[in-house]
Design a protein around this motif. Structure first.
Motif, short mmCIF file in Angstrom:
data_model
loop_
_atom_site.label_atom_id
_atom_site.label_comp_id
_atom_site.label_asym_id
_atom_site.label_seq_id
_atom_site.Cartn_x
_atom_site.Cartn_y
_atom_site.Cartn_z
N VAL A 177 8.76 -10.02 -8.29
CA VAL A 177 8.52 -8.59 -8.45
C VAL A 177 9.84 -7.88 -8.79
O VAL A 177 9.87 -6.93 -9.59
N GLU A 202 13.81 -0.24 -4.21
CA GLU A 202 13.41 -1.61 -4.53
C GLU A 202 14.53 -2.61 -4.26
O GLU A 202 14.56 -3.70 -4.82
N VAL A 205 13.45 -6.37 -3.10
CA VAL A 205 12.91 -7.32 -4.09
C VAL A 205 13.96 -7.66 -5.16
O VAL A 205 14.06 -8.81 -5.60
N MET A 267 7.64 -6.39 -0.72
CA MET A 267 7.05 -7.05 -1.89
C MET A 267 5.63 -6.55 -2.13
O MET A 267 5.24 -6.29 -3.26
N ALA A 271 4.48 -4.84 -5.51
CA ALA A 271 3.44 -5.48 -6.33
C ALA A 271 2.33 -4.47 -6.67
O ALA A 271 1.84 -4.43 -7.79
N PRO A 278 -0.25 -9.34 -4.50
CA PRO A 278 0.89 -9.96 -3.82
C PRO A 278 0.72 -11.48 -3.65
O PRO A 278 1.69 -12.23 -3.76
N CYS A 281 1.74 -13.21 -6.72
CA CYS A 281 3.21 -13.26 -6.84
C CYS A 281 3.78 -14.41 -6.02
O CYS A 281 4.68 -15.13 -6.46
#
Ligand code: ADP
Ligand code: MG
Length: 343
Positions: A177, A202, A205, A267, A271, A278, A281
């Motif tokens: 992600v 973010e 991630v 995450m 996502a 998720p 991912c």
């Protein structure tokens, strides 16, 4: 970062190597001879030696538009250490070779090596050699890592047993992600260079992608609890493809529970911003550098001591194949591309 630019051509190859390696202080007793001769000498004093190598090519494995050189140096080391830990071994030395065009200044290489040495320090490994060459275009990195393991304590992919618990360390899917965010911002930047990247919130991630860690702690935990996993590998290509490797190499099937797959809150939120699942991912995203391993059920009591380990399923007869049980209770075959309940 400084704005100076020192041309490497003026230093010569030996001057550059001397500059890049002059501060090395060997820290492992097994490092008998390091940089400066025709070859390094390593003596593991009765232990077994584990060796792995990985090559990273600009434009294929990394994009310098959003990868700081210091992070790249760090990650180049980490991805190799992760392979050593995945053998249940302790890394002790690395050999690092680089190829670069005249686009790269001494300052750029300094930054890259800062990351390399930071990883060496953190994981207690010695840089004992390498090679330095020019390339027509782009940056090429090759790292070889060497590690040690007590005789016959190394762990392969092919030795899982029916009934063993299937386990993973840490959480999965975040690096993928992170990559989506950086690719999105790069695209926006290419179209309108004035726009500042919007990566607010973010950092988890993105950090998982740009600055991964190798699971030294898990291998040390195994040693402290006298656990030897029955099989192990690192998760670089996504959980589903790695699980299939263990099944195939060990000639077994498995059952994986979707609700047991460890994913971080960060995450999951990220996502959802991309409207992707998720779980998909975690199953299909790469570059997590967590460990996937199997242990005998009799070791379960020791395992629960470690919050960083999740039991995600168990190994079955090969005839039963590899399956995931979804949160809704339905059963699907695991494929190498992963499994996506949105499709
Ligand atoms: P050779 O001619 O034997 O290949 P080099 O001149 O390439 O030797 O390298 C001299 C020494 O410097 C060797 O010990 C080599 O391992 C080390 N070395 C060369 N390049 C690097 C590098 N980029 N990082 C670390 N060590 C290096
Ligand atoms: Mg050489």
């Amino acid at each position: 970062m400084s704005n100076e630019r020192t041309e490497i051509a003026a230093m010569g190859e030996f001057g550059l190597i001397e500059h890049l390696t002059k501060n090395i202080e060997l820290q492992n007793a097994s490092s008998i001879l390091g940089v400066g001769d025709d070859a390094a000498v390593i003596d593991h004093f009765g232990k077994q030696t584990v060796v792995t190598t990985d090559m990273l090519v600009e434009g294929v494995h990394f994009d310098l538009m959003y990868t700081p050189l210091k992070h790249l140096g760090y990650k180049s080391v980490i991805v190799n250490l992760s392979d050593i830990y995945a053998m249940n071994a302790i890394p002790t030395q690395i050999i690092l070779s680089i190829g670069f065009s005249n686009r790269f200044s001494l300052e750029a290489l300094n930054e890259f090596y800062e990351g390399v040495y930071a990883a060496c320090d953190k994981y207690g490994v010695d840089l004992v050699g390498g090679d330095t060459t020019s390339s027509q275009k782009g940056f090429i990195i090759s790292v070889t890592a060497i590690g040690e393991v007590p005789p016959d304590k190394f762990v392969k992919r092919s030795t899982a047993q029916k009934g063993d618990l299937l386990c993973v360390s840490g959480d999965l899917g975040a690096a993928y992600v992170g990559l989506l965010f950086l690719e999105r911002e790069k695209k926006i930047f290419m179209e309108s260079p004035g726009v500042q990247p919007d990566l607010e919130g973010e950092s988890y991630v993105i950090g998982r992608l740009l600055k991964p860690e190798a699971r030294k702690d898990i291998v040390e935990f195994f040693a402290s609890q006298e656990i030897t996993p029955t099989s192990m590998m690192d998760i670089s290509d996504g959980l589903s493809s790695e699980i299939l490797h263990i099944c195939k190499e060990s000639n077994l099937g498995c059952v994986l529970y979707e609700d047991k797959i460890p994913v971080s809150e960060e995450m999951k939120k990220a996502a959802f911003k991309f409207e992707i699942d998720p779980t998909a991912c975690a199953l299909s995203g790469g570059e997590d550098y967590e460990l996937l391993f199997t242990i005998s059920q009799s070791d379960y009591d020791k395992l629960v001591l470690n919050e960083q380990i999740s039991v995600v399923g168990y190994m079955t007869e090969p005839e039963q194949g590899a399956h995931i049980i979804t949160k809704g209770g339905s059963k699907h075959v695991i494929t190498a591309q992963g499994w996506n309940h949105l499709k």
